[in-house]
Design a protein around this motif. Structure first.
Motif, PDB file in Angstrom:
ATOM      1  N   ASN A 155      39.557  28.870  44.529  1.00 47.32           N
ATOM      2  CA  ASN A 155      38.874  30.079  44.031  1.00 47.32           C
ATOM      3  C   ASN A 155      37.561  30.350  44.733  1.00 47.32           C
ATOM      4  O   ASN A 155      36.793  31.244  44.038  1.00 47.32           O
TER       5      ASN A 155
ATOM      6  N   PHE B 146      38.064  34.987  46.115  1.00 51.84           N
ATOM      7  CA  PHE B 146      39.130  35.642  45.518  1.00 51.84           C
ATOM      8  C   PHE B 146      40.036  36.567  46.332  1.00 51.84           C
ATOM      9  O   PHE B 146      41.283  36.971  45.813  1.00 51.84           O
TER      10      PHE B 146
ATOM     11  N   PHE C 169      42.041  40.647  41.927  1.00 46.53           N
ATOM     12  CA  PHE C 169      40.797  40.067  40.960  1.00 46.53           C
ATOM     13  C   PHE C 169      40.321  41.264  40.528  1.00 46.53           C
ATOM     14  O   PHE C 169      40.443  42.330  40.975  1.00 46.53           O
TER      15      PHE C 169
ATOM     16  N   TYR D  68      38.788  36.703  37.858  1.00 53.71           N
ATOM     17  CA  TYR D  68      37.881  37.559  37.071  1.00 53.71           C
ATOM     18  C   TYR D  68      36.575  37.188  37.105  1.00 53.71           C
ATOM     19  O   TYR D  68      36.192  36.006  36.679  1.00 53.71           O
TER      20      TYR D  68
END
Length: 156
Positions: A64, A67, A74, A143
């Protein structure tokens, strides 16, 4: 108000689309849904999205660190007073001169699509209806809450 994203599932005969429940959107934020629907076109490109100068990914994470992968979506909750969204092209060190700026939009949601045409990538705002259609089959990559910072990583 909570949001949800549908994720594409495993390689069985019937697609599985588990729901990812996002935290309630902070009232002082704008929710940015950023996605990259193209999976084969430009699949080697690794542009980085910047929101208020911060790269979107989890530094040090092998999966990650960025993203914005091909076929992914995302979500970022950014300060509604000012959210500047820019990007760094693959192989570059400086952000692109273009930037999308949102001001004074508390509680709003905006959808941004990364597109490669033909060899240059760019980010553009997309209407919510079109974005929902394109986001359905994409995988969720992360997120970030820039109002109350604490990343939430997708599950296994």
């Amino acid at each position: 108000m909570t949001g949800a994203l549908l994720l594409s599932g495993c390689s069985t005969s019937l697609p599985v689309r588990p729901r990812i429940e996002l935290p309630a959107q902070p009232g002082s934020s704008i929710r940015l849904v950023i996605y990259r629907p193209q999976t084969l076109v430009g699949m080697w490109g690794k542009p980085t999205i910047l929101v208020n100068g911060r790269p979107m990914g989890i530094r040090g994470s092998p999966t990650n660190a960025n993203f914005l992968a091909p076929g992914s979506v995302f979500v970022v909750d950014a300060p509604a007073s000012l959210a500047r969204v820019g990007w760094i092209q693959t192989g570059k060190t400086e952000p692109d001169a273009q930037e999308i700026v949102f001001r004074d939009l508390p509680g709003a949601t905006r959808h941004l699509r990364w597109t490669l045409k033909p060899t240059y990538g760019y980010l553009q705002e997309v209407e919510a209806g079109s974005a929902r259609d394109e986001i359905g089959p994409l995988r969720f990559t992360g997120y970030m809450d820039l109002v109350n910072p604490r990343p939430i990583q997708p599950g296994p």
